[in-house]
Design a protein around this motif. Structure first.
Motif, short mmCIF file in Angstrom:
data_model
loop_
_atom_site.label_atom_id
_atom_site.label_comp_id
_atom_site.label_asym_id
_atom_site.label_seq_id
_atom_site.Cartn_x
_atom_site.Cartn_y
_atom_site.Cartn_z
N GLY A 124 40.48 21.00 4.65
CA GLY A 124 40.49 22.19 3.82
C GLY A 124 39.21 23.00 3.97
O GLY A 124 38.12 22.44 4.07
N GLY A 125 39.35 24.31 4.01
CA GLY A 125 38.19 25.18 4.18
C GLY A 125 37.91 25.56 5.61
O GLY A 125 37.02 26.37 5.88
N ALA A 126 38.68 24.99 6.56
CA ALA A 126 38.40 25.25 7.97
C ALA A 126 38.61 26.70 8.36
O ALA A 126 37.96 27.20 9.28
CB ALA A 126 39.27 24.34 8.85
N SER A 127 39.51 27.41 7.67
CA SER A 127 39.71 28.82 8.00
C SER A 127 38.43 29.62 7.85
O SER A 127 38.06 30.42 8.72
CB SER A 127 40.81 29.43 7.11
OG SER A 127 42.08 28.99 7.50
N ALA A 128 37.72 29.39 6.73
CA ALA A 128 36.47 30.11 6.49
C ALA A 128 35.33 29.55 7.33
O ALA A 128 34.42 30.28 7.73
CB ALA A 128 36.10 30.04 5.02
N LEU A 129 35.38 28.24 7.61
CA LEU A 129 34.27 27.59 8.30
C LEU A 129 34.38 27.68 9.83
O LEU A 129 33.50 27.20 10.53
CB LEU A 129 34.20 26.12 7.88
CG LEU A 129 33.73 25.89 6.45
CD1 LEU A 129 34.03 24.46 6.00
CD2 LEU A 129 32.24 26.17 6.32
N ALA A 185 44.49 16.23 17.27
CA ALA A 185 43.96 16.75 16.01
C ALA A 185 44.26 15.80 14.87
O ALA A 185 45.38 15.31 14.73
CB ALA A 185 44.55 18.13 15.71
N LEU A 186 43.24 15.54 14.07
CA LEU A 186 43.40 14.77 12.83
C LEU A 186 43.15 15.74 11.69
O LEU A 186 42.11 16.38 11.63
CB LEU A 186 42.40 13.62 12.76
CG LEU A 186 42.44 12.61 13.92
CD1 LEU A 186 41.43 11.49 13.67
CD2 LEU A 186 43.83 12.04 14.09
N LEU A 187 44.12 15.87 10.78
CA LEU A 187 44.04 16.87 9.74
C LEU A 187 44.17 16.25 8.35
O LEU A 187 45.04 15.42 8.12
CB LEU A 187 45.15 17.92 9.91
CG LEU A 187 45.20 18.66 11.24
CD1 LEU A 187 46.22 18.00 12.17
CD2 LEU A 187 45.56 20.11 11.05
N VAL A 188 43.29 16.68 7.45
CA VAL A 188 43.43 16.37 6.03
C VAL A 188 43.99 17.64 5.38
O VAL A 188 43.34 18.68 5.36
CB VAL A 188 42.08 15.99 5.40
CG1 VAL A 188 42.24 15.77 3.90
CG2 VAL A 188 41.52 14.73 6.05
N SER A 189 45.22 17.55 4.89
CA SER A 189 45.93 18.74 4.44
C SER A 189 45.58 19.13 3.01
O SER A 189 45.51 18.28 2.12
CB SER A 189 47.44 18.51 4.54
OG SER A 189 48.15 19.61 4.00
N ASP A 190 45.39 20.44 2.81
CA ASP A 190 45.27 20.99 1.46
C ASP A 190 46.38 22.02 1.25
O ASP A 190 46.28 22.88 0.37
CB ASP A 190 43.90 21.63 1.25
CG ASP A 190 43.64 22.80 2.20
OD1 ASP A 190 44.34 22.90 3.21
OD2 ASP A 190 42.75 23.62 1.91
N VAL A 191 47.44 21.91 2.06
CA VAL A 191 48.54 22.88 2.02
C VAL A 191 49.82 22.19 1.59
O VAL A 191 50.20 21.16 2.16
CB VAL A 191 48.74 23.52 3.42
CG1 VAL A 191 49.97 24.44 3.41
CG2 VAL A 191 47.50 24.28 3.84
N ILE A 192 50.49 22.74 0.59
CA ILE A 192 51.77 22.19 0.15
C ILE A 192 52.77 22.28 1.30
O ILE A 192 52.96 23.33 1.89
CB ILE A 192 52.30 22.95 -1.08
CG1 ILE A 192 51.36 22.74 -2.27
CG2 ILE A 192 53.71 22.49 -1.44
CD1 ILE A 192 51.70 23.58 -3.48
N ASP A 197 50.48 24.54 11.25
CA ASP A 197 49.98 25.84 11.69
C ASP A 197 49.26 26.59 10.57
O ASP A 197 48.61 27.61 10.83
CB ASP A 197 51.12 26.71 12.22
CG ASP A 197 52.16 27.01 11.16
OD1 ASP A 197 52.85 26.08 10.73
OD2 ASP A 197 52.28 28.18 10.74
N VAL A 198 49.35 26.08 9.33
CA VAL A 198 48.71 26.74 8.19
C VAL A 198 47.39 26.07 7.82
O VAL A 198 46.45 26.73 7.41
CB VAL A 198 49.66 26.77 6.98
CG1 VAL A 198 48.99 27.42 5.77
CG2 VAL A 198 50.94 27.52 7.33
N ALA A 205 47.27 23.89 16.65
CA ALA A 205 48.72 23.81 16.44
C ALA A 205 49.39 25.07 16.97
O ALA A 205 48.81 26.16 16.90
CB ALA A 205 49.03 23.63 14.96
N PRO A 206 50.61 24.96 17.49
CA PRO A 206 51.32 26.17 17.93
C PRO A 206 51.57 27.11 16.76
O PRO A 206 51.76 26.67 15.63
CB PRO A 206 52.64 25.62 18.49
CG PRO A 206 52.80 24.27 17.87
CD PRO A 206 51.41 23.74 17.67
#
Length: 252
Positions: A124-129, A185-192, A197-198, A205-206
């Motif tokens: 979470g926060g990767a979009s801004a970071l 990719a290893l992802l910790v999701s903060d998206v419902i 891709d979100v 991700a495609p």
């Protein structure tokens, strides 16, 4: 059942949920099941508020297998590492340190080749970071678009459709830079719903969205005339086919 017993059970459930979602432990468990010794180089890159914890876990799990790397993290969110560099930068408002780190991350991915692995850690926060505006868009102009989108009432999928098409690294473009190296990719999701891709705008991700959809978002919320001219130029050029689309599902 008494109120005390209910509170005790609720606390037990809460603690179990925190343990299950702990980024350090989950990355450690995931990497413990894999053998990366076959790769020529293993580079660790990424971004997110859990980035320091995830990078620390990756270093401990892989040890000398890690050739190096860089992860963009929020100011003050650091850990003692030896092979992976942590770059502190702005969140939730991206800053120039974030851009510099994203440029270096893109360079690492681009330098990877056949026989290498690029391990991408996203939380979470990767979009801004992980801000890396695509020319001719500047960081300030991308920030202005994000502000307008948030104020318009657009949802996260619509906002990301625009942001990914104003970025040189999001929407699968980080994976494109790393090709022909293998990307994991290893992802910790903060998206419902955990849409890959979100989460962090999907750098590895495609991307199912298009320039045409991004233009539609600007029109739907009446902000096309309010966004910076460079943003309109890039979106319009993309719709016209003058700029390459983001990688799509099925794109090698």
């Amino acid at each position: 059942m008494t109120n005390h017993a209910l509170r005790r059970q609720a606390a037990t459930i809460f603690r179990a949920a925190l343990r299950a979602a702990d980024p350090h432990d989950t990355v450690t468990r995931c990497l413990a099941r894999r053998d990366y010794s076959r790769f020529r180089h293993v580079y660790v890159i990424g971004a997110g508020k859990a980035g320091a914890s995830m990078a620390h876990a990756a270093e401990r799990a892989l040890g000398s297998v890690v050739s190096g790397g860089l992860v963009n993290v929020k100011y003050g969110h650091v850990a003692k590492l030896h092979r992976i560099e942590l770059n502190e930068c702005g969140h939730p408002v991206p800053d120039e340190r974030g851009v510099a780190g994203a440029e270096f991350i893109a360079a690492i991915a681009s330098a990877a080749g056949e026989g290498d692995l690029v391990l991408c850690l996203i939380s979470g926060g990767a979009s801004a970071l992980l801000p890396l505006p695509a020319p001719p868009v500047t960081l300030a102009e991308k920030q202005e678009v994000t502000r307008l989108l948030l104020a318009s009432g657009a949802d996260i999928h619509e906002i990301n459709a625009v942001r990914k098409h104003l970025s040189a690294i999001k929407g699968g473009q980080l994976a494109r830079l790393a090709w022909p190296a293998k990307v994991e990719a290893l992802l910790v999701s903060d998206v419902i719903g955990d849409n890959l891709d979100v989460i962090g705008s999907g750098p590895a991700a495609p991307d199912p969205s298009t320039f045409l959809e991004a233009a539609g978002v600007l029109d739907r919320y009446g902000i096309r005339g309010k966004v910076p001219a460079a943003v309109r130029t890039r979106i319009d050029q993309g719709v016209a086919g003058a700029i390459e689309e983001t990688p799509k599902p099925g794109d090698p």
